[in-house]
Scaffold this motif. Structure first.
Motif, PDB file in Angstrom:
ATOM      1  N   THR A  44       0.417  -7.067   7.061  1.00 30.92           N
ATOM      2  CA  THR A  44       0.775  -8.027   8.132  1.00 30.92           C
ATOM      3  C   THR A  44       2.076  -8.588   8.187  1.00 30.92           C
ATOM      4  N   ASP A  72      -1.435 -15.662  -3.225  1.00 28.77           N
ATOM      5  CA  ASP A  72      -2.416 -15.243  -4.074  1.00 28.77           C
ATOM      6  C   ASP A  72      -1.807 -14.074  -4.890  1.00 28.77           C
ATOM      7  N   HIS A 145     -11.027 -14.008   5.706  1.00 33.47           N
ATOM      8  CA  HIS A 145     -10.391 -14.907   4.689  1.00 33.47           C
ATOM      9  C   HIS A 145      -8.805 -14.954   4.997  1.00 33.47           C
TER      10      HIS A 145
HETATM   11  C1  F6R Z   1      -2.462 -11.580   1.487  1.00 32.96           C
HETATM   12  C2  F6R Z   1      -3.394 -12.452   1.759  1.00 32.96           C
HETATM   13  C3  F6R Z   1      -4.657 -11.910   2.645  1.00 32.96           C
HETATM   14  C4  F6R Z   1      -4.108 -11.213   3.801  1.00 32.96           C
HETATM   15  C5  F6R Z   1      -5.258 -10.367   4.459  1.00 32.96           C
HETATM   16  C6  F6R Z   1      -4.818  -9.414   5.555  1.00 32.96           C
HETATM   17  O1  F6R Z   1      -1.397 -12.445   0.611  1.00 32.96           O
HETATM   18  O2  F6R Z   1      -3.511 -13.659   1.341  1.00 32.96           O
HETATM   19  O3  F6R Z   1      -5.234 -12.988   3.100  1.00 32.96           O
HETATM   20  O4  F6R Z   1      -3.408 -11.670   4.684  1.00 32.96           O
HETATM   21  O5  F6R Z   1      -6.162  -9.732   3.665  1.00 32.96           O
HETATM   22  O6  F6R Z   1      -4.157  -8.303   4.843  1.00 32.96           O
HETATM   23  P1  F6R Z   1      -3.462  -7.431   5.914  1.00 32.96           P
HETATM   24  O7  F6R Z   1      -2.237  -8.016   6.306  1.00 32.96           O
HETATM   25  O8  F6R Z   1      -3.085  -6.194   4.738  1.00 32.96           O
HETATM   26  O9  F6R Z   1      -4.273  -6.760   6.589  1.00 32.96           O
END
Ligand code: F6R
Length: 257
Positions: A44, A72, A145
């Motif tokens: 993202t 994280d 999450h």
């Molecule tokens: C990453 C994090 C996660 C991601 C989520 C979306 O540091 O905290 O909450 O933001 O898993 O992941 P993507 O962006 O890869 O779809």
């Protein structure tokens, strides 16, 4: 920025977020004050970091007064591994801007398990000592999450070691060459620290996120939908592309945008 902004595509949305962050960074510099950013990884924010690097290189925006805390890190994970979030952050952002190395904080996935609780307490203390998070950037997982706070999660959860949800492991498996190589645990900031940020910007792109984004924004607050806690935050902005916003009711988009 308005509470829900819908852009034609993720490039436009990412640029808007980067400009918003750049504005805060610039303003604080003019005030001779530091600025504390809470940062996310995953697919993202990649466009946001790309644009911040461009603004640094082409427009001379300095990050030398910026302090960062990442949400994280996988566990176990060596920071030097190309699959670590530490490597990700350096590759996409830190190696290309002038943020001082000592200002960068990322949960340590290489600790012995019995050292994790003390590390997590220290991480939260460091955030408080830095003055708290001014702006927290978030993505959202298909489980709802934020950070790696998988459902069910309580509003007062703290920075800690967590187990990843099977859907999250499935999504991460692409980066690890298969589920059997994918970590099943992570260290994450809790909901409580995320909610203490003065401002939150949460981004979502693409059709895979549409259903959970609708729940997070329109359903009741529920420990089964971690991102729904954001409904009570006084300054949260959702930045979405059309596909991610596709399931929101017209009312939500028009009332808030
Ligand atoms: C990453 C994090 C996660 C991601 C989520 C979306 O540091 O905290 O909450 O933001 O898993 O992941 P993507 O962006 O890869 O779809």
């Amino acid at each position: 920025m308005r509470p829900i902004q819908v852009f034609d595509d993720k490039m436009e949305g990412s640029k808007a977020i980067a400009r918003h962050i750049a504005h805060l960074v610039k303003r604080r510099r003019e005030e001779h004050k530091p600025v504390v950013l809470g940062l996310a990884t995953g697919s993202t924010p990649i466009g946001v970091y790309e644009e911040l690097v461009r603004i640094h290189k082409n427009e001379g925006l300095s990050f030398d007064h910026v302090v960062t805390f990442n949400l994280d890190e996988y566990y176990p994970m060596r920071p030097s591994s190309q699959q670590s979030y530490s490597w990700f952050m350096h590759h996409h952002l830190f190696n290309h801007i002038d943020v001082p190395a000592q200002n960068i904080h990322i949960p340590d996935g290489a600790l012995a398990k019995n050292h994790i609780p003390a590390f997590c307490r220290g991480y939260e203390a460091a955030i408080k000592n830095a003055g708290g998070i001014d702006l927290q950037l978030l993505g959202i997982g298909r489980t709802g999450h934020i950070g790696f706070n998988e459902p069910p999660v309580s509003a007062d959860s703290i920075t800690r070691l967590v187990s990843l949800h099977p859907i999250t492991i499935e999504d991460a498996a692409r980066d690890f060459g298969g589920i059997s190589f994918t970590p099943t645990e992570a260290i994450t900031m809790g909901i409580s620290m995320i909610m203490q940020a003065r401002e939150i910007v949460i981004a979502g792109w693409g059709p895979n996120k549409a259903a959970i984004i609708k729940k997070a924004i329109e359903a009741n607050i529920d420990e089964q939908i971690p991102a729904s806690y954001l409904q009570t935050h006084p300054s949260v902005k959702w930045v979405l592309d059309k596909e991610a916003a596709a399931e929101l009711s017209e009312m939500t988009v028009h009332t808030d945008a």
